[in-house]
Write a protein that holds these residues in place. Structure first.
Motif, short mmCIF file in Angstrom:
data_model
loop_
_atom_site.label_atom_id
_atom_site.label_comp_id
_atom_site.label_asym_id
_atom_site.label_seq_id
_atom_site.Cartn_x
_atom_site.Cartn_y
_atom_site.Cartn_z
N THR B 149 30.65 -46.50 4.43
CA THR B 149 30.67 -46.44 2.96
C THR B 149 31.98 -47.01 2.41
OG1 THR B 149 29.24 -44.50 3.01
CG2 THR B 149 30.45 -44.89 0.97
N VAL B 175 21.18 -45.68 2.42
CA VAL B 175 21.70 -46.75 1.57
C VAL B 175 21.87 -46.31 0.13
CG1 VAL B 175 21.21 -49.07 0.68
CG2 VAL B 175 20.72 -48.53 3.07
N GLU B 176 20.90 -45.50 -0.37
CA GLU B 176 20.94 -45.13 -1.79
C GLU B 176 22.18 -44.27 -2.09
OE1 GLU B 176 18.36 -44.72 0.30
OE2 GLU B 176 17.34 -46.54 -0.37
N ILE B 177 22.42 -43.25 -1.23
CA ILE B 177 23.60 -42.39 -1.44
C ILE B 177 24.87 -43.24 -1.40
CG2 ILE B 177 24.93 -40.41 -0.59
CD1 ILE B 177 22.42 -39.40 0.82
N GLU B 179 25.35 -46.47 -1.85
CA GLU B 179 25.55 -47.44 -2.91
C GLU B 179 25.86 -46.75 -4.24
OE1 GLU B 179 23.30 -51.17 -0.79
OE2 GLU B 179 22.56 -50.55 -2.76
N SER B 180 25.29 -45.55 -4.42
CA SER B 180 25.58 -44.83 -5.66
C SER B 180 27.06 -44.38 -5.69
CB SER B 180 24.61 -43.64 -5.78
OG SER B 180 25.26 -42.49 -6.23
N LYS B 183 29.25 -47.56 -6.21
CA LYS B 183 29.22 -48.09 -7.58
C LYS B 183 30.13 -47.30 -8.50
CE LYS B 183 24.71 -50.34 -7.44
NZ LYS B 183 23.26 -50.00 -7.40
#
Lengths: 334, 334
Positions: B149, B175-177, B179-180, B183
């Protein structure tokens, strides 16, 4: 050995013995002795200090032997690593290796916890084993204020006839203070080797001896009479290693009439070789003081300058490089 | 390079990113991720851990790649040193090098103080310079939970198209966790390179890149997609060094369809070489899981096993030694 891969390790440590007034000149005041090993280590690696301003000096303004060691490393290109045996003040401006040690307390109250000493020994031995896969020769130096007092108590605790034989950074070796402290520390010592040494020794001696025990190739102990205590501890735990050990020291230690490194080394059974370093013709007063019996040794100065001479540099070339290192550091300070 | 003096350094670090639930499997619980780097380092050097019992494992019982690295070091005889980039839990059973670093905070709140990052960089560079006097090749590995990450945020902050390209120790890359979190970390980044990296990077990437920059001979980055972030930081500060760099990784990283090390490496401009490690025929379930996409890489496993194979050991011999290391550790535990 000129084709060998050589590594220099500086073992730093502090004990509360250096807080006893009059026992050491390795620091401008007793409290500042806690900064000396970190400052020596930073100076060795960087040519300047971060934990203090300027060059580490005695109360009389005589520069630390770190300048001799740095000059010798400049000439020889030998790499160096700093190992923190246990210090109250840690370096900030350099990388250093931790072996799980702690600063020593006053030997009259027990220097180290037994568990800490065992952990330090294990980790330093591991480090020695790893390093022997990469290097053929390990030169071990030290910086620990009041280290000759803890060397004396270590030698006596192990049964050597060391009274009156350990050296001092001062031309007026404060023998009475040292011996009075050591006599109190030696009362009612336990029989067990580990327990005994954890009471009266110091983080430098414990770390340096275990590092040497773990290193599987050639070991040189670079220092004065303190290194006979390191050799004595090695002999205690790894008797087979002593015949291959050498102590490399300065002419000033050999010539010191108030100590007897030759006698101590022969009692332990370790060879001594000597650096013919000579600052009597130096243009710098602080260096000339070495030839008057001040400081004499430390930070591996004898061993590293002898290495430089064994590699072909003359004693004049070594002195010129020491003067250069000294003046660069002074200019940086201004 | 078979005649070279090779040194392996393991850079350990933690950040509070690994405390975010679901982001990593490098530890049985989020809190236990703080112990993983110290445990990996102890296992690498000693074959057993002191900061935890047994072998470092995932929640599913899959052993850390530290067992692959240790097995490869056993075969090759290459020495290893551990560098603490910055960890909440430090090793106790081994020696390790401090570079003045600190554990990383959550990248959404800024990972490192700028002054700390500068000090870490300076000290790691110094260490690299010293080590290049003794060694011809430096292999750098890592252990830092949730490191993919922080690698992602580092790559993005430096302008690389990294979304969807970093790997994971889990076959179900979260991936979702990731990338959030990333960001949020990238909002309002400062222009200044040092300030930007101190906000979004991690102690491993900062230390590894500076160590590589200081080392004057050949550097191999042993790891997965995280090492493209290390290479990217090296390129930022020492662009001339990148063409001589290689990343050595495992087949499992190359074959991972949810990441793209080849794409990332080519964007940064660094070569990749691959270890054909294969555990599909292993008698040990925990190792077979590697061939199902678990763990994949870490603790230098790809680089060190590739080194063993370049030195003439077959992939079967490497697997047998890994099984031996694993079983010895399990027996020790019982």
């Amino acid at each position: 050995m000129l084709q060998d891969k050589v590594l220099f390790t500086l073992i730093i440590g502090t004990t509360d013995v250096s807080l006893i007034p009059g026992i050491t000149i390795a620091g401008a005041t007793p409290e500042l002795t806690m900064f000396t090993p970190a400052a020596d280590a930073e100076f060795l690696i960087n040519g300047r200090c971060q934990v203090i301003n300027g060059v580490p000096i005695t109360p009389d303004g005589i520069p630390s032997p770190a300048i001799i060691s740095r000059a010798s490393l400049n000439l020889t290109g030998v790499p160096s690593l700093v190992v923190n045996g246990g210090t109250r003040i840690k370096p900030t401006g350099i990388p250093f290796i931790e072996v799980g040690g702690e600063p020593g307390k006053d030997i009259r109250e027990g220097a180290l916890d037994k568990e800490v000493m065992i952990r330090m020994r294990e980790n330093a031995e591991r480090l020695g084993r790893q390093l022997s896969r990469g290097f053929d020769t390990l030169i071990i130096g030290e910086s620990i204020p009041a280290g000759t007092t803890t060397a004396l108590s270590t030698l006596l605790a192990l049964g050597y006839k060391a009274f009156g034989k350990v050296s001092s950074a001062s031309p007026n070796n404060p023998v009475e203070i040292k011996e009075s402290v050591v006599k109190q520390a030696l009362i009612d010592l336990p029989e067990d080797k580990i327990e005994k040494l954890s009471r009266v020794s110091d983080p430098m001696i414990i770390t340096a001896s275990a590092l040497a025990e773990g290193f599987e190739n050639r070991v040189v102990l670079a220092g004065g009479t303190q290194m006979t205590a390191v050799a004595a501890v090695i002999k205690e735990f790894s008797p087979g290693k002593v015949k291959d050990l050498s102590i490399w020291t300065t002419r000033w230690i050999i010539e010191d009439k108030r100590s007897d490194i030759i006698g101590l080394a022969s009692e332990v059974g370790v060879k001594v070789d000597v650096s013919q370093l000579d600052f009597s013709s130096s243009k710098i007063d602080g260096l000339k003081a070495y030839d008057k019996g001040y400081v004499k040794e430390g930070v591996g100065a004898g061993g590293l300058s002898l290495l430089a001479m064994k590699m072909g540099f003359t004693k004049e070339e070594v002195m010129r490089e020491v003067e250069k290192v000294y003046e660069e550091a002074r200019n940086e300070k201004i």
